[in-house]
Design a protein around this motif. Structure first.
Motif, short mmCIF file in Angstrom:
data_model
loop_
_atom_site.label_atom_id
_atom_site.label_comp_id
_atom_site.label_asym_id
_atom_site.label_seq_id
_atom_site.Cartn_x
_atom_site.Cartn_y
_atom_site.Cartn_z
N ASN A 39 0.85 -1.18 0.00
CA ASN A 39 0.00 0.00 0.00
C ASN A 39 0.89 1.23 0.00
O ASN A 39 1.54 1.53 1.00
N GLY A 40 0.96 1.92 -1.12
CA GLY A 40 1.78 3.12 -1.21
C GLY A 40 2.92 2.95 -2.20
O GLY A 40 3.19 1.86 -2.71
N SER A 41 3.61 4.06 -2.43
CA SER A 41 4.63 4.09 -3.48
C SER A 41 6.05 4.03 -2.93
O SER A 41 7.00 4.18 -3.68
N SER A 42 6.23 3.79 -1.64
CA SER A 42 7.57 3.91 -1.03
C SER A 42 8.58 2.88 -1.53
O SER A 42 9.77 3.08 -1.38
N MET A 43 8.12 1.78 -2.13
CA MET A 43 9.06 0.76 -2.62
C MET A 43 9.14 0.72 -4.14
O MET A 43 9.69 -0.22 -4.71
N GLU A 44 8.57 1.73 -4.82
CA GLU A 44 8.70 1.77 -6.28
C GLU A 44 10.13 2.08 -6.65
O GLU A 44 10.81 2.79 -5.93
N PRO A 45 10.65 1.56 -7.70
CA PRO A 45 10.00 0.78 -8.74
C PRO A 45 9.92 -0.72 -8.45
O PRO A 45 9.31 -1.46 -9.21
N THR A 46 10.51 -1.20 -7.35
CA THR A 46 10.53 -2.64 -7.06
C THR A 46 9.13 -3.18 -6.82
O THR A 46 8.75 -4.21 -7.39
N GLU A 111 23.05 1.11 -5.57
CA GLU A 111 21.61 0.90 -5.45
C GLU A 111 20.92 1.04 -6.79
O GLU A 111 20.32 2.06 -7.08
N ASN A 112 20.94 0.01 -7.58
CA ASN A 112 20.30 0.07 -8.90
C ASN A 112 18.79 -0.15 -8.81
O ASN A 112 18.12 -0.17 -9.82
N TYR A 113 18.25 -0.31 -7.62
CA TYR A 113 16.83 -0.58 -7.43
C TYR A 113 16.07 0.66 -6.95
O TYR A 113 14.86 0.60 -6.75
N THR A 114 16.73 1.78 -6.74
CA THR A 114 16.06 2.95 -6.15
C THR A 114 15.45 3.86 -7.19
O THR A 114 15.78 3.82 -8.37
N GLY A 140 13.06 2.84 2.01
CA GLY A 140 12.23 2.53 0.86
C GLY A 140 13.03 2.75 -0.41
O GLY A 140 13.96 3.55 -0.44
N ASP A 141 12.67 2.04 -1.46
CA ASP A 141 13.37 2.21 -2.74
C ASP A 141 13.02 3.55 -3.40
O ASP A 141 13.80 4.08 -4.16
N ASN A 142 11.86 4.08 -3.11
CA ASN A 142 11.42 5.36 -3.64
C ASN A 142 11.74 6.43 -2.59
O ASN A 142 10.88 6.88 -1.84
#
Length: 178
Positions: A39-46, A111-114, A140-142
């Protein structure tokens, strides 16, 4: 008469099997494996809102958490709410954020996932943390849109619900999380 005993016996066998199945399902659900909804965008783009994940509730109790693990944990400010973030540092590590670069033990993270195209803030003047025993530092990633250890500090390991390891929805993205 024999037929009545057979029907009763089969009925009780079915009842016992159903009870055993329910008990096993509850044990698995509350002690071994659970599902969670992002729920939410804090882990985007993963991870994106409405992704459904399986969470392993026991592996981190046996082995230590590893850098990069995606964990579900109780929000330090509201125990009824759970967050999903990435482990950046574990006990004994230091974390420093300078010029939007995260350093763990004085080494910049690759960090290629952020998602940091808009930069991110350190939530105040403090940008250096020492991770104590039984703590981890999560982000978080985002980074521009994540309420994480930059805001509430390292989290206690005992607040961790488990490690997210598998996305089962949406079906187009089904698979193991890295």
């Amino acid at each position: 008469m024999n037929n009545t005993k057979k029907v009763k016996s089969e009925f009780f066998e079915w009842i016992i099997m159903i009870i055993v199945a329910i008990v096993l399902a509850l044990i698995i659900r509350y002690f071994i494996l659970s599902s969670t909804l992002v729920n939410g965008s804090s882990m985007e783009p993963t991870l994106k809102t409405n992704d459904r994940l399986l969470v392993n509730r026991i592996s981190f109790m046996i082995d230590d958490l590893e850098y990069g693990d995606i964990v579900e944990f109780h929000n330090p400010n509201n125990e009824k709410e759970d967050f999903i973030k990435r482990v950046i540092a574990t006990e004994g590590d230091t974390v420093e954020i300078k010029n939007n670069i995260v350093y763990v033990n004085n080494q910049p993270l690759n960090e290629n996932y952020t998602s940091t195209e808009n930069g991110f803030t350190t939530f105040g003047a403090e940008s250096y943390w020492e991770i104590e025993k039984d703590e981890v530092f999560v982000l978080g990633d985002n980074r521009p849109n994540s309420n994480d250890s930059r805001a509430f500090g390292p989290i206690k390991k005992d607040s961790i619900v488990g490690i997210a390891f598998f996305r089962f929805y949406p079906f187009s993205k089904i698979g193991l999380l890295k």
